[in-house]
Design an enzyme around this catalytic site. Structure first.
Site: not given
Ligand SMILES: Nc1ncnc2c1ncn2[C@@H]1O[C@H](COP(=O)(O)OP(=O)(O)OP(=O)(O)O)[C@@H](O)[C@H]1O
Ligand SMILES: [Mg+2]
Length: 1004
Positions: A104-105, A109, A156, A159-160, A386, A388
């Protein structure tokens, strides 16, 4: 392999590490992160580290950089993977999928969104409206799904809380024509409970913060989230989330996607209902359970478009069918609360699934006939939770970690399979690769009868009291020998496990201890049938449509509903089957730290992720045998400059032979294998050496190319200049010729012209002939003058000579020289016709006596005598003497001056007729010509001209001065003669002055 980055940024592909060790892996990952390189390859897998800052690498220019390029042609990037997937789909008609995983984070996404943006940017070059519409829907759907499926967690802010797999369908031209979204395991427990510091799904806060007051009133809710017990925890959290703006964006997106107003309204009603449900409390009166705040029941009934009583009944009673009888069993207070919470969770889950289904209805490919339109291909994008590991891991973590085991298994299978297939294809013997196969853990979870899910389902099916402990006992019984399973009972000395509560699984990614508390309940996921019927019977058709299972009558015997675990297992199996049928691309996301810092790379944290994502394993598999492979043709293209056999082109029988020759020459023959179409290089060292040699050669080649190219450019420029010059010259010649021709034409017959061509207009010469024209004109003028002179009589010739002399001497110094009239010379006869005969007589006498040949000039003058007085005289100048005669005494000759005594003449620049003859013996003669007919005729020019001409013919010198005042010598005495205009002066006359004489002339 990405070859276009300098080693200063670390190795762009982990496959090229010198040694596959976790230390080397981590230091390369760290170095790249610190240098702002967030992407690194493992072969065709992208490892991405969340930069936690905006990166300027996703713009239009970046898209153009990657568009249509091969993976290794540019530095590692998501776009390169997206482009590869797209190319495979378009060129080879393959369905592809991009699997994005990470904790997560870690940025899954975000990555999935950039990939979709890239695909949107490179497709539909013709801007077809339908395709644009589909693209817009696909992009907009994200916003809606995130509102309902994402929440702020401690890890996050966005977070999805569900797994998402999205298929994008393309037509044969490669343009998107639709899509389909599958969602997995929404974390619905979040609806009723959140950890400290976390929030419920964004949708709740968006509604309260962003909806207009009228809407809030109609839903009977207030703006303040802390008044709702389900979402109270998150209501006070400060974050950068702008719920109010998001509310509007989501409402707009829903509208654009095609949700009707009723549908959107129902969504709000469901959200509001859930909030109200949370505030509903139960009490007991004797043995009757009742609702304490019945007002809320009517609000809920109103929002659900049903009756108060029905709501109340569903909350407090359970209808049970026993055989033919139907009885209503009252809930205990505890059961009622459980039912309420289950209802809230189920309503939200149904709402979410319904939203996904609605989006799917809208974006699904319509009217596509494969026979007409060709094969419809797919790119799938999987953004799924991912691995956990929390302090307390429950059923949800168990499912999620199982999901990751499945995906890892798929990954291993596919990567290994791909490798194996490639080796087979290329005819290279397959060597066993030592890697950890996690199939055993997948089996531990999902195997029939023995797997954990089976044991769980069995426990749930037990009649009588079913507890989580019983489930754990079941596990201990069935799995006591399993190497990846343990519990306190099986390892009594392990204090990290609690008796009758915990079990531990040795996942491929690490050990995780799960607490069985809640497993049974969560697996059963009971929602009393009464609620389903309540919602199905709503008069709101949208709501009714979300609850088709409420249709069943109570007496109808139904199969036991599938448990949550089985449902999840089935969905995972079908997901994995789906992915396995496609060509996979992987993005493995790593979260560098827990504090969202763009600078911090927490080594331990990252190392853990690298381990459980199996990245090192990945590098090993990828390098098993060979670190690098490339088709012969491409390999040659890149390295042919290293060998003289291959540069610039080889003449061997095939590219393969050429590559062999090249590698033999470099001494790498033993480190490679020759496949049918590809060269395989075992160690990265070899490749680096090749790269180094290439880099050296490239410098020389570049210089060579520059040299050749500069030469070519110079030659081209020279040729162009020369051509321009030829044209210029031809053009000039043409201009010159046509000018000469024109002059010729115009002047051809000037001889016969009356004015000898004076009137002929000269043509305009080209610029280069301007000076030539001057010469021509002067030639013409000379000819013309010569023609004129040729025709002159001797007298006229003398006259012209005199005029020329006069002009030469006086031009620009004196005005009015009388050039335009005939010069008579001997004027006296004409001026004084009465006395002409006596003058003629005297002059004949003088001619006889002094033997002169001709008269140069004669005229009446006013002269200054010895006594400084003015007197009238007649001046006769012959070719021998200058005579002064007395007109009053029949022109009696007075004293004469021989011409050889005269050495100069002075005249003034004015209009007066003053003439001073200078003599060698300093007895100058000062006269003023007068008595002219017509009276204002000027004769000074003529006098000077005639004298000069005569002197010239005798080769004698005569000095001519044009000055005022005039210096002269009278009998040896120096004096000056000044000309002065006087108003009342009738005739010019001399008077004496202190320094000499004044010639007074009539003013004005
Ligand atoms: N390529 C990137 N460039 C800039 N910031 C990023 C990038 N990827 C992620 N981030 C930052 O990290 C935060 C978390 O990313 P994201 O929501 O994609 O995580 P995730 O892997 O989908 O987590 P989750 O499993 O909780 O959904 C985003 O809101 C953003 O602020
Ligand atoms: Mg996500």
């Amino acid at each position: 392999m990405a070859e276009h980055e300098s080693l200063e940024f670390g190795k762009a592909d982990f496959v090229l590490l010198d040694q596959v060790s976790i230390e080397e892996f981590m230091s390369n990952l760290k170095l790249r992160f610190e240098k702002g390189r967030i992407y690194t390859y493992i072969g065709e897998v992208v490892v991405s580290v969340n930069p936690y800052r905006p990166m300027n690498i996703y713009g239009r220019d970046s898209v153009e950089q990657y568009r249509g390029r091969e993976l290794y042609e540019r530095p590692p990037h998501l776009f390169a993977i997206a482009d590869s997937a797209y190319k495979a789909m378009k060129r080879r008609n393959k369905d592809t999928c991009i699997v994005i995983s990470g904790e997560s984070g870690a940025g899954k996404t975000e990555a999935s969104k950039y990939i979709m943006q890239y695909i949107a940017a490179i497709t539909n070059p013709n801007q077809r409206a339908e395709v644009e519409r589909v693209k817009n829907m696909l992009l907009k759907s994200n916003c809606v799904l995130e509102a309902f499926g994402n929440a702020k967690t401690n890890r996050n802010d966005n977070s999805s809380r569900f797994g998402k797999y999205m298929d994008i369908n393309f037509d044969f031209k490669g343009d998107p024509i639709g899509g389909h979204i599958s969602n997995y395991l929404l974390e619905k427990s979040r609806v009723i409970f959140q950890q400290e510091g976390e929030r419920s799904f964004h949708s709740f806060y968006q509604l309260l913060k962003g909806a207009p007051d009228s809407l809030l009133r109609s839903l009977h809710v207030h703006k303040d989230p802390s008044t709702y017990s389900y979402i109270r925890v998150g209501g006070v959290i400060k974050s950068s989330i702008n719920d109010s703006a998001d509310f509007k964006a989501v409402a707009d997106a829903m509208k654009v996607i095609g949700f009707t107003a009723d549908e959107i309204q129902t969504t709000y009603k469901i959200i509001a209902t859930i909030l109200h449900l949370g505030n509903l409390t139960f009490g007991v009166d004797g043995d009757v359970t009742l609702i304490e705040n019945t007002k809320l029941t009517s609000v809920i009934a109103e929002l659900l478009s049903t009756k108060d009583e029905s709501v109340e009944k569903a909350l407090l009673y359970r209808t049970v069918a026993t055989g033919r009888d139907v009885i209503e069993k009252q809930h205990t207070e505890q059961e009622a609360s459980y039912g309420r919470d289950a209802l809230a969770k189920a309503m939200y889950e149904h709402l979410f699934c319904w939203i996904v289904a609605r989006i799917n209805d809208i974006i699904e490919v319509k009217n596509y006939d494969a026979r007409v339109h060709g094969k419809n291909t797919v790119i799938g994008v999987l953004d799924i939770y991912g691995f956990e590991i929390f302090q307390n891991n429950s059923f949800e973590q168990f499912c999620i970690n199982y999901c990751n085991e499945k995906l890892q298994q798929l990954f291993i299978q596919l990567v290994l399979k791909q490798e194996q297939e490639e080796y087979q294809r290329e005819g290279i013997p397959w060597k066993h690769i030592d890697y950890f196969n996690n199939q055993i853990i997948v089996d531990l979870v999902e195997q029939q009868h023995k797997g954990i899910f089976s044991v769980l389902d069995e426990a749930c099916m037990n009649v009588g009291k079913v507890t989580d402990e019983l489930f754990l006992q079941g596990l201990n019984g069935k799995l006591s020998k399993h190497a990846h399973y343990t519990s306190r009972k099986l390892s009594p000395t392990d204090k990290s496990l609690e008796f009758d509560r915990d079990f531990r699984i040795r996942h491929y990614a690490g050990d995780v201890v799960y607490s069985v508390l809640g497993f049974i309940d969560k697996n059963k996921d009971t929602l009393f049938q009464d609620f389903k019927r309540l919602l199905y019977n709503s008069s709101n058709p949208v709501l009714k449509g979300m609850w088709p299972e409420g249709k069943l009558r109570i007496t109808e015997v139904t199969k036991r509903p599938l448990t949550a675990a089985t449902l999840f297992k089935n969905s995972m199996i079908s997901l994995v089957e789906n992915l396995a049928s496609k060509e996979p691309y992987y993005v493995r996301c790593v979260k560098p730290n827990d504090v969202k810092s763009p600078l911090l790379f927490e080594n331990e944290r990252c190392r853990h992720q690298v381990e459980y994502l199996g990245l090192l394993e990945n590098v090993r598999v990828r390098r098993a045998g060979f670190a690098y492979r490339q088709t012969y043709q491409r390999f040659l293209q890149r390295y042919k400059m290293i060998s003289e056999f291959t540069w610039p082109n080889h003449d061997l029988s095939s590219d393969k032979e050429a590559v062999k020759r090249l590698l033999q020459g470099c001494g790498f023959h033993n480190d490679v294998a020759y496949g049918k179409t590809k060269i395989f290089i075992r160690t990265p060292r070899t490749l680096f050496s090749l790269e180094e040699e290439r880099a050296q050669m490239v410098n020389r080649i570049v210089l060579f190319l520059q040299k050749v190219w500069r030469g070519t450019i110079a030659r081209m420029r020279y040729r162009r200049m020369r051509a321009a010059l030829v044209i210029l010259r031809a053009y000039r010649r043409y201009k010159v010729k046509s000018y000469i021709r024109e002059v010729n034409r115009r002047f051809k017959s000037v001889r016969s012209m009356k004015d000898l061509g004076r009137h002929v207009k000269w043509p305009t010469p080209p610029k280069v002939l301007r000076r030539f024209e001057d010469h021509l004109k002067s030639i013409y003028n000379r000819w013309w003058a010569w023609s004129l002179i040729k025709a002159l009589t001797p007298e006229e010739t003398l006259q012209v000579r005199a005029k020329v002399c006069g002009l030469e001497a006086l031009k620009g110094l004196r005005v009015d020289m009388g050039l335009h009239r005939p010069w008579v010379g001997n004027y006296l006869k004409r001026d004084s016709p009465d006395s002409a005969s006596s003058f003629t007589l005297v002059s004949s006498e003088l001619q006889r006596k002094d033997k002169f040949m001709r008269v140069l000039f004669s005229c009446n003058v006013r002269k200054i005598n010895h006594f400084h007085k003015a007197e009238n005289r007649t001046l006769l100048i012959t070719d021998r003497h200058l005579y002064k005669m007395d007109p009053l005494k029949q022109f009696k000759p007075m004293k004469s001056i021989p011409l050889y005594n005269v050495n100069g003449v002075s005249v003034s620049p004015g209009k007066d007729q003053l003439v001073v003859f200078h003599t060698k013996d300093c007895r100058d003669l000062v006269v003023c010509l007068q008595g002219m007919v017509p009276p204002n005729e000027s004769r000074v020019g003529e006098l000077v001209g005639s004298l000069l001409s005569h002197f010239k013919s005798e080769n004698r010198k005569l000095v001519v001065n044009v000055v005022s005042p005039i210096q002269c010598s009278m009998n040896g005495r120096k004096c000056t003669v000044i000309v002065e205009a006087k108003i009342n002066q009738p005739q010019p006359d001399f008077t004496r002055s202190r320094s000499g004489y004044v010639l007074a002339v009539p003013g004005n």
